[in-house]
Design an enzyme around this catalytic site. Sequence first.
Site, mmCIF file in Angstrom:
data_model
loop_
_atom_site.group_PDB
_atom_site.id
_atom_site.type_symbol
_atom_site.label_atom_id
_atom_site.label_comp_id
_atom_site.label_asym_id
_atom_site.label_seq_id
_atom_site.Cartn_x
_atom_site.Cartn_y
_atom_site.Cartn_z
ATOM 1 N N SER A 57 13.049 115.803 -42.292
ATOM 2 C CA SER A 57 11.618 115.565 -42.463
ATOM 3 C C SER A 57 11.203 116.063 -43.845
ATOM 4 O O SER A 57 12.017 116.599 -44.602
ATOM 5 C CB SER A 57 10.819 116.305 -41.392
ATOM 6 O OG SER A 57 10.812 117.691 -41.700
ATOM 7 N N LYS A 58 9.943 115.889 -44.120
ATOM 8 C CA LYS A 58 9.376 116.286 -45.419
ATOM 9 C C LYS A 58 9.782 117.713 -45.820
ATOM 10 O O LYS A 58 9.935 118.015 -47.000
ATOM 11 C CB LYS A 58 7.845 116.191 -45.342
ATOM 12 C CG LYS A 58 7.325 114.841 -45.795
ATOM 13 C CD LYS A 58 7.168 114.818 -47.305
ATOM 14 C CE LYS A 58 7.432 113.478 -47.920
ATOM 15 N NZ LYS A 58 8.349 113.325 -48.961
#
Length: 488
Positions: free
Chosen positions: A256-257
Amino acid sequence: MNTDSRAVRVRFAPSPTGMLHVGGARTAIYNWAFARAQGGTFILRIEDTDPERSTEENTQIILRAMRWLGLDWDEGPETGGEYGPYFQTQRMDTYQEALEKLIAEGKAYPCFCTKEELDAKRQAAGESYAGYDRSCRAIDPEEAQRRIDAGEAHTWRLKVPEDHPDIEFDDAVYGHVSFPAAVMDDMVLARSDGSPTYNFAVVCDDANMGITHVIRGDDHLSNTPRQILVYEALGYPVPTFAHLSMILGADGKKLSKRHGATSVEEYERQGYLSDCMVNFLALLGWSLDGETTIIDRETLCREFSLDRVTKKDAVFDTQKLDWMNGQYIQAMGSTSFVEAARPWLDEVGAGDSDIDLERAYPLVAERLERLDQVGEKLAYLFWGPNVQFDEKSVAKVLQKEGARADEALKSLREVLADEGMPWECDPLQEACRALAEPLDMKVKNLFQPLRVAVCGNMVSPPLFESIELMERSDVLARIDAALAIACG
Ligand code: GLU
């Protein structure tokens, strides 16, 4: 693993809701490589049914990322093809047609339950909720028609056969998978506004487009039994499914980010090469032989097979990606390098300089992991006569007491100012090296001040290879600037 006798047709079916993420890109690569390896057809289908997020701009972002990755599609947006259109919003009539067929055959029924009613049923059932209770299935067809004619809001649900056996299939990656039919409620095919649900539209499209293999993320594994029920109801052949495992970050959590860049576009901006990205992403779950790491497109397209795809989660290792990108930069050659590195080189003034950039490539070919590092590494080449000194290097080299930087620079300047000397790396280096003995200095101590004078820093790409690319007058002007601050 192709048990289907039809010619291979696969599709990548992104929902254009933003950037193309690495997980989606890997799915696209596997579909593309599988089609190429099988001599099949690779289709790009845009699943743009979310009216808020599926914008033309988002579609263009996906198409652009696909092109950057070099994943050419045989059918799809802009390319066209016999099975078009390739946007779901343009295929609404086909979903309607399929729905009408199911209705006519008594395989779909209207459901008048409101959202509130459904929510209440869900709440009442609590943990044991197993989907829709099929209450509207019992409504007499004539009454149902009356309610429809009266304009009562309704969805259409699939009438799953009562005695349906467990739903089983052989996933090309996961192996044999079985879902108990008992937990399959009568899923909604069309919402009350007439729009098809994902599970319905995707089956209509895959069937109508003759898709033989559905290769996609395993977040869709649980949708598959529902989709199989739709294939069965419509009487279409069920394709082979291949579900791809998750991509995790180095910490073992879903990528994820928090782990950094997640979209293809961000990697492009950071100076990763598209060939490297395809190679790297292909290895997130597939391997050629368990050990080869550098695999070019041709090999991938020839050798890719689903039976070498693992169901183990893949780990996105940025260090490995950096290493691999460095390998690709080393191998790319000067012409491709200049073309690809152009934006970063221009940022540091390469555009206004006469320096032959192809000749600058060997200076950094083995020193880069990403192209966005090239500006910082080569900026000194483009300063003209005005050197920008690194303070630490000045203190440690030019102004170091007893190092005699001034003496070294004066003698070096004389050698470099000699017009009779060919302006080429080897003779220049040799002539400069010859000064070490008469000056009674180590070659390293002689050359370090010159490096700081010319490159502004005591750490730089090879010195005389750099000097050779620059104008003599610029080099001399930089030595003068260094002399002005150098100490004995
Ligand atoms: N549009 C779906 C998605 O982006 C693809 C579904 C599929 O491949 O079946 O997740």
